[in-house]
Write a protein that holds these residues in place. Sequence first.
Motif, short mmCIF file in Angstrom:
data_model
loop_
_atom_site.label_atom_id
_atom_site.label_comp_id
_atom_site.label_asym_id
_atom_site.label_seq_id
_atom_site.Cartn_x
_atom_site.Cartn_y
_atom_site.Cartn_z
N ARG A 42 0.80 -1.22 0.00
CA ARG A 42 0.00 0.00 0.00
C ARG A 42 0.83 1.27 0.00
O ARG A 42 0.30 2.34 -0.29
N ARG A 43 2.16 1.17 0.29
CA ARG A 43 3.00 2.36 0.23
C ARG A 43 4.27 2.08 -0.56
O ARG A 43 5.36 2.53 -0.22
N GLU A 44 4.12 1.35 -1.66
CA GLU A 44 5.27 1.01 -2.50
C GLU A 44 5.84 2.26 -3.17
O GLU A 44 5.16 3.28 -3.33
N SER A 45 7.10 2.16 -3.57
CA SER A 45 7.74 3.26 -4.26
C SER A 45 7.13 3.44 -5.65
O SER A 45 6.52 2.53 -6.22
N VAL A 46 7.30 4.65 -6.20
CA VAL A 46 6.82 4.93 -7.55
C VAL A 46 7.48 3.99 -8.55
O VAL A 46 6.85 3.51 -9.49
N PHE A 94 18.92 10.29 2.27
CA PHE A 94 18.30 11.34 1.48
C PHE A 94 16.79 11.15 1.52
O PHE A 94 16.25 10.21 0.94
N ASP A 95 16.12 12.05 2.23
CA ASP A 95 14.66 11.99 2.39
C ASP A 95 14.02 12.88 1.33
O ASP A 95 14.17 14.11 1.37
N VAL A 96 13.32 12.25 0.38
CA VAL A 96 12.65 13.02 -0.68
C VAL A 96 11.15 13.12 -0.44
O VAL A 96 10.40 13.54 -1.32
N GLY A 97 10.69 12.72 0.74
CA GLY A 97 9.28 12.81 1.09
C GLY A 97 8.57 11.49 0.97
O GLY A 97 8.24 10.84 1.97
N HIS A 98 8.36 11.05 -0.25
CA HIS A 98 7.64 9.80 -0.48
C HIS A 98 8.54 8.58 -0.34
O HIS A 98 8.07 7.44 -0.33
N GLN A 99 9.86 8.80 -0.22
CA GLN A 99 10.81 7.71 -0.16
C GLN A 99 12.08 8.19 0.53
O GLN A 99 12.41 9.38 0.50
N VAL A 100 12.80 7.26 1.16
CA VAL A 100 14.08 7.58 1.78
C VAL A 100 15.16 6.72 1.12
O VAL A 100 15.04 5.50 1.05
N GLU A 134 -2.16 11.65 1.91
CA GLU A 134 -0.85 11.32 2.47
C GLU A 134 0.22 11.40 1.39
O GLU A 134 1.31 11.92 1.61
N GLU A 135 -0.10 10.87 0.20
CA GLU A 135 0.88 10.88 -0.89
C GLU A 135 1.20 12.30 -1.34
O GLU A 135 2.35 12.65 -1.59
N ILE A 136 0.16 13.15 -1.44
CA ILE A 136 0.38 14.53 -1.84
C ILE A 136 1.21 15.26 -0.79
O ILE A 136 2.09 16.05 -1.10
N GLU A 137 0.93 14.98 0.50
CA GLU A 137 1.70 15.59 1.59
C GLU A 137 3.16 15.18 1.51
O GLU A 137 4.07 15.98 1.72
N ASP A 138 3.39 13.90 1.18
CA ASP A 138 4.76 13.41 1.01
C ASP A 138 5.48 14.15 -0.11
O ASP A 138 6.66 14.50 0.00
N GLU A 139 4.74 14.38 -1.23
CA GLU A 139 5.34 15.06 -2.37
C GLU A 139 5.73 16.49 -2.02
O GLU A 139 6.69 17.04 -2.55
N LYS A 140 4.97 17.13 -1.13
CA LYS A 140 5.23 18.52 -0.76
C LYS A 140 6.33 18.65 0.29
O LYS A 140 6.83 19.74 0.54
N ALA A 141 6.69 17.54 0.92
CA ALA A 141 7.65 17.58 2.02
C ALA A 141 9.00 18.12 1.56
O ALA A 141 9.45 17.87 0.44
N GLU A 142 9.65 18.86 2.45
CA GLU A 142 10.96 19.42 2.15
C GLU A 142 12.00 18.31 2.13
O GLU A 142 12.03 17.45 3.01
#
Length: 389
Positions: free
Chosen positions: A130-134, A326-332, A278-286
């Motif tokens: 349910r939270r796999e990488s792109v 390296f934290d890109v929001g949706h993935q580390v 949640e996914e959109i919030e991840d994308e916006k994360a610094e």
Amino acid sequence: MAMAGLDDTNLANFGSELEREHRKEQGALEEAWNYEGSPIGSETGLWIWRVQNFALVSVPPKMYGQFYQGDSYVILKTTKKENSDKLIHDVHFWLGLETTQDEAGTAAYKTVELDDYLDTLASQHREVQRRESVLFKSYFRTLTYLQGGFASGFNHVEPEVLPTRLLRVHRPAALKGTRTQNAVVITEVPLSHESLSSGAVFVLDTGDTIFQWQGAQARGIERAKAAEFISQLLSERDGKGEMVVVEQNSGGEYQFFKALGSEGPVSDATEEEEEEAEEIEDEKAEKVLLRLSSHGPFGLGGLKFEEVARGSISKDMFDTHYIYVFDVGHQVYAWFGREAHRKERRQGLQYAQDYIKNNNKSPFTPICKIVEGAEDELFEASLEGWQGW
């Protein structure tokens, strides 16, 4: 819903130097990928194995994209670097929400064995249902989660009488703008009206009749993909069966709810909308970049883990002598410099997992180990001014 023990999964030795030669020997003995005429390691392609009794069993290509929630899997995707003959290997271990710790551990260990077999040139990825990488989602036109698994006694053999099942069709926000932006996730859910939501499309498969129930706020792409999925099911059954489309509040839902065996109010607060938020919030994360380094000559001192940049991250911030998280929001990502000390390599992925836990990120967050010189397109796209090393 979280898989039991996910936070406690030990990644300290995942991809480390520990017993590397032994793992390499074991990897060379693994018949799942090392057999006469095997294309693995020398050709492009996609291969999937399921964990069974601490061993790997090949998944038939016709079942690619179907994952049982009670199982763990190892997936290898080999591609060619753009404008080059160089092969890029991505090895993923996928954990179903109901998998056992033994299966999860076996999948992680086999991932390391496969990486060693490929001369440690692969990028290694931890994927949670349910939270796999792109990147992982991009491999499949349809990603389907099915109930059951080997550990629960499900033998994965098609039964003569098909059980009635309800599946939710959903297009994740994370796929928007990617080359597989029209791909969908199909999840088997409990047979109940409480599973329905007005913002989604559901497929009720009774064997003889397959209903496509369309929520009033369902999106067009999900309606189209549900119909495509049903057509595929009917084709696999030699055309036997009937497809029936049902619109929410159309007045023609009697047969659908009768087949479902449950009727009642349908929720407006959709699970997929919460996931998308949640996914959109991840994308916006610094974006955040942290460095793992060892003190003292020859790495004899302790380890130091510190933030080095935030916001705009560029390639010149990475040093071959260190490990970076390296934290890109949706993935580390855990980026391993080629000249990093053994002590840092041994702990790199554990620090990535601890970072997720200590910063209140979802335990489902994908973790990817990537080696300097083997960066993929998604990693490169996360950096400012990336043009290769």
